[in-house]
Design an enzyme around this catalytic site. Structure first.
Site, PDB file in Angstrom:
ATOM      1  N   GLU A  28       0.778  -1.118  -0.050  1.00  0.00           N
ATOM      2  CA  GLU A  28       0.004  -0.063  -0.258  1.00  0.00           C
ATOM      3  C   GLU A  28       0.765   1.467   0.062  1.00  0.00           C
ATOM      4  O   GLU A  28       2.164   1.200   0.256  1.00  0.00           O
ATOM      5  CB  GLU A  28      -0.840   0.096   1.210  1.00  0.00           C
ATOM      6  CG  GLU A  28      -1.804   1.211   1.318  1.00  0.00           C
ATOM      7  CD  GLU A  28      -2.932   0.994   2.596  1.00  0.00           C
ATOM      8  OE1 GLU A  28      -2.842  -0.073   3.264  1.00  0.00           O
ATOM      9  OE2 GLU A  28      -3.596   1.707   2.657  1.00  0.00           O
ATOM     10  N   ASN A 174     -12.186  -1.556  -0.285  1.00  0.00           N
ATOM     11  CA  ASN A 174     -11.684  -2.003   0.654  1.00  0.00           C
ATOM     12  C   ASN A 174     -12.136  -1.616   1.800  1.00  0.00           C
ATOM     13  O   ASN A 174     -12.353  -0.530   2.042  1.00  0.00           O
ATOM     14  CB  ASN A 174     -10.142  -1.633   0.571  1.00  0.00           C
ATOM     15  CG  ASN A 174      -9.389  -2.019   2.014  1.00  0.00           C
ATOM     16  OD1 ASN A 174      -9.178  -3.215   2.276  1.00  0.00           O
ATOM     17  ND2 ASN A 174      -9.053  -1.102   2.777  1.00  0.00           N
ATOM     18  N   GLU A 175     -12.224  -2.502   2.985  1.00  0.00           N
ATOM     19  CA  GLU A 175     -13.013  -2.112   4.377  1.00  0.00           C
ATOM     20  C   GLU A 175     -13.991  -1.129   4.312  1.00  0.00           C
ATOM     21  O   GLU A 175     -14.275  -0.186   4.695  1.00  0.00           O
ATOM     22  CB  GLU A 175     -11.855  -1.753   5.425  1.00  0.00           C
ATOM     23  CG  GLU A 175     -10.978  -3.071   5.503  1.00  0.00           C
ATOM     24  CD  GLU A 175     -10.128  -2.634   6.720  1.00  0.00           C
ATOM     25  OE1 GLU A 175     -10.009  -1.728   7.437  1.00  0.00           O
ATOM     26  OE2 GLU A 175      -9.277  -3.634   7.206  1.00  0.00           O
ATOM     27  N   TYR A 240      -6.330  -8.955  11.811  1.00  0.00           N
ATOM     28  CA  TYR A 240      -5.036  -8.524  12.475  1.00  0.00           C
ATOM     29  C   TYR A 240      -5.138  -8.786  13.962  1.00  0.00           C
ATOM     30  O   TYR A 240      -6.312  -8.960  14.540  1.00  0.00           O
ATOM     31  CB  TYR A 240      -4.907  -6.760  12.505  1.00  0.00           C
ATOM     32  CG  TYR A 240      -4.660  -6.283  10.964  1.00  0.00           C
ATOM     33  CD1 TYR A 240      -3.280  -6.391  10.564  1.00  0.00           C
ATOM     34  CD2 TYR A 240      -5.611  -5.664  10.283  1.00  0.00           C
ATOM     35  CE1 TYR A 240      -3.155  -6.066   9.106  1.00  0.00           C
ATOM     36  CE2 TYR A 240      -5.348  -5.478   8.934  1.00  0.00           C
ATOM     37  CZ  TYR A 240      -4.110  -5.459   8.565  1.00  0.00           C
ATOM     38  OH  TYR A 240      -3.691  -4.773   7.114  1.00  0.00           O
ATOM     39  N   GLU A 290      -5.921  -9.250   4.050  1.00  0.00           N
ATOM     40  CA  GLU A 290      -4.967  -8.529   4.871  1.00  0.00           C
ATOM     41  C   GLU A 290      -5.102  -9.554   6.227  1.00  0.00           C
ATOM     42  O   GLU A 290      -6.200  -9.698   6.507  1.00  0.00           O
ATOM     43  CB  GLU A 290      -5.542  -6.957   5.291  1.00  0.00           C
ATOM     44  CG  GLU A 290      -5.404  -6.300   4.020  1.00  0.00           C
ATOM     45  CD  GLU A 290      -5.842  -4.783   4.356  1.00  0.00           C
ATOM     46  OE1 GLU A 290      -5.662  -4.242   5.633  1.00  0.00           O
ATOM     47  OE2 GLU A 290      -6.255  -4.075   3.693  1.00  0.00           O
ATOM     48  N   GLN A 337       2.331  -6.030   5.640  1.00  0.00           N
ATOM     49  CA  GLN A 337       2.439  -5.716   4.304  1.00  0.00           C
ATOM     50  C   GLN A 337       3.906  -5.991   3.900  1.00  0.00           C
ATOM     51  O   GLN A 337       4.752  -5.555   4.809  1.00  0.00           O
ATOM     52  CB  GLN A 337       2.282  -4.078   3.877  1.00  0.00           C
ATOM     53  CG  GLN A 337       0.855  -3.570   4.319  1.00  0.00           C
ATOM     54  CD  GLN A 337       0.474  -2.290   3.931  1.00  0.00           C
ATOM     55  OE1 GLN A 337       1.177  -1.709   3.168  1.00  0.00           O
ATOM     56  NE2 GLN A 337      -0.894  -1.648   4.387  1.00  0.00           N
TER      57      GLN A 337
HETATM   58  O1  AHR Z   1      -2.839  -2.456   6.471  1.00  0.00           O
HETATM   59  C1  AHR Z   1      -3.050  -1.398   6.979  1.00  0.00           C
HETATM   60  C2  AHR Z   1      -4.534  -1.017   7.093  1.00  0.00           C
HETATM   61  O2  AHR Z   1      -5.212  -1.928   7.844  1.00  0.00           O
HETATM   62  C3  AHR Z   1      -5.075  -1.252   5.629  1.00  0.00           C
HETATM   63  O3  AHR Z   1      -5.057   0.298   4.765  1.00  0.00           O
HETATM   64  C4  AHR Z   1      -6.622  -1.333   5.943  1.00  0.00           C
HETATM   65  O4  AHR Z   1      -7.291  -1.959   5.103  1.00  0.00           O
HETATM   66  C5  AHR Z   1      -6.540  -2.054   7.173  1.00  0.00           C
HETATM   67  O5  AHR Z   1      -7.329  -1.326   8.393  1.00  0.00           O
END
Ligand code: AHR
Length: 492
Positions: A28, A174-175, A240, A290, A337
């Site tokens: 990103e 995205n999201e 995450y 992600e 990432q």
């Molecule tokens: O990876 C960092 C961020 O985490 C991304 O931009 C987003 O999609 C997620 O919340």
């Protein structure tokens, strides 16, 4: 003390073909991921190929990256792709309002696709729903994929690429429940339907990916409203996790991080149930585009930079084991990432580049790509942990994946001993096959699970390899504490 365990590897029972895309990546326009980490520009003193730094290209290519997602992330829903094509000196400088930096647009579509070409990764482009339009995204598809004589096909040829790129994977936002427009699921479903209808009409070969949520309710409402399930090829979720400080965590936090990460198993189960129900016989893939560890030290002013310890790497191995078990349902996963951001595989500091412990996990799992995931039954000790809700739970000390690659006639076994202090003696039994030829074994571990690789000490955490003697279908493995062992052996 040494723990005792048994691992039964079922050559006669499979969890499905492991889509190579389960070992995918994500970049990103954030911090030093692209700028410095990948893109230095053709004038840089750092050795580069058309602006892409050679050391990153070589290291990333060596991982055999199957697929790479770009340009975000949150950045995707404020990116206007036409800013990033044509002569660089004429590209507009914009405000990256999500990550509070300026974007010179020097790394755009052609540069991304060149990076993919040089590293062998299949491109996965995430379009802009939050601040874009179906028209804008169609133009992007036309620029990348149209082989005729249209405006955008001509523009692509004018900028040096007469042949269509044939980009297959396209994310529609995205999201979108958050940074991608703060939609409720019903609104996003209507938007998605509108985008997908036109994109599919323009290029029926596209694989379209909608952005879902980890909660069942959001995905349920999205799928109910969408109605046109024929317009959906994959639904994505993100996961995450974190527990304690990036390097100064306690032993308990080391163990607890596994349970936080393993929530992805329940995420997949919940989402997969909905996709099977709504698909009504039509397969809709599940994508985790992600995932990774996100420590509290990774903050925006520092471009979400964080340290990467052996702990992070071993936990990633357990997540990859989950993906391998779900091989029949999960079609893609993208670690967040690739360079200098969150759980990256590569780090840079000016002209220096080195590999994180997580890089080595991906390298040791590489032989699983495209192989058949084999059922593994484990009997082993457990350690006491707290689950993400703070309740007492237990964590098996071992985690494993096995696969068989038909063409190569090869068996790969990856086993993590999560125990911090005790080695594990594992009696491995193969069910359904004869003998093993001479293979190789690698072990990834370090003195301390808090160790990281750094510019001045790039090889503090690296795997060591040794030959694995030919033998029978039953053998014993001794796994050091806090280690990952990979075995690659020909089947005879
Ligand atoms: O990876 C960092 C961020 O985490 C991304 O931009 C987003 O999609 C997620 O919340």
């Amino acid at each position: 003390m040494t723990g005792q365990a048994t691992l039964t590897l079922r050559l006669d029972d499979s969890w499905g073909l492991i889509n190579p895309n389960l070992y995918g990546h994500f970049i990103e326009h954030l911090g030093r991921c692209i700028e410095e980490g990948i893109w230095v520009g053709p004038e840089s003193s750092i050795p580069n190929t058309e602006g892409l730094r050679n050391d990153t290209v070589a290291a990333f290519k060596a991982l055999n990256p199957p697929v790479l997602r770009w340009p975000g992330g949150c950045f995707a829903d404020l990116y206007h792709w036409e800013d990033g094509i044509g002569p660089r000196e004429r590209r507009p400088r914009r405000v990256n309002a999500w990550w509070y930096k300026e974007e010179d647009n020097h790394f755009g579509t052609d540069e991304f696709l060149q990076f993919c070409r040089l590293t062998g990764a299949e491109p996965y482009i995430c379009g802009n729903v939050g601040s874009g339009s179906p028209r804008e995204m169609m133009n992007w598809v036309e620029y990348c994929n149209y082989g005729g004589d249209s405006h955008y096909a001509r523009l692509r040829a004018q900028y040096g690429h007469p042949e269509p790129y044939g980009v297959k994977y396209w994310g529609v936002g995205n999201e979108n429940w958050g940074c991608g427009g703060a939609y409720d699921p019903e609104c996003y479903a209507r938007e998605y339907r509108r985008y997908a209808l036109y994109l599919r009409r323009l290029d029926p070969s596209l694989q379209l990916i909608a952005c879902g949520h980890t909660t069942r309710d959001w995905n349920l409402r999205f799928l109910e409203t969408l109605g046109r399930l024929d317009l959906l090829d994959h639904l994505s979720i993100h996961r995450y996790y974190g527990c304690g400080h990036e390097t100064e965590f306690t032993d308990q936090e080391y163990y607890d991080l596994y349970l936080r990460a393993l929530q992805v198993d329940a995420d997949i189960r919940r989402t997969e149930e909905l996709l099977s129900f709504f698909g009504q016989g039509r397969f809709i893939g599940l994508v985790v585009d992600e995932w990774g560890v996100w420590h509290p030290q990774a903050k925006n002013p520092d471009g979400l930079y964080q340290q990467n310890t052996l702990r992070d790497a071993l936990v990633a191995a357990s997540v990859l084991d989950v993906f391998n078990r779900w091989a029949a349902k999960v079609t893609m996963a993208n670690l967040a990432q690739t360079v200098n951001v969150l759980q990256c595989v590569i780090q840079t500091e000016g002209a220096k580049m080195w590999l994180t412990p997580t890089y080595h996990v991906f390298s040791l799992y590489r032989p699983h790509q495209g192989a058949t995931s084999l059922r593994v039954d484990l009997e082993c000790d457990s350690v006491a942990v707290r689950n993400p809700e703070g309740r007492e739970a237990s964590l098996p000390v071992l985690s494993a994946s096995a696969s068989r690659h038909g063409e190569r006639g090869e068996l790969t076994l990856t086993v993590t001993n999560r125990h911090l202090t005790e080695p594990q003696e594992v009696a491995v039994r193969l069910r359904g096959e004869a003998a093993l030829g001479e293979g190789r074994q690698w072990v990834l571990t370090a003195e301390d699970v808090r160790m990281v690789n750094r510019a001045e000490q790039p090889e503090a955490v690296v795997p060591t390899g040794s030959p694995f003697p030919p033998g029978k279908a039953e053998f014993t493995l001794v796994l050091p504490p806090k280690s990952l062992t990979t075995l690659v052996v020909p089947l005879r």
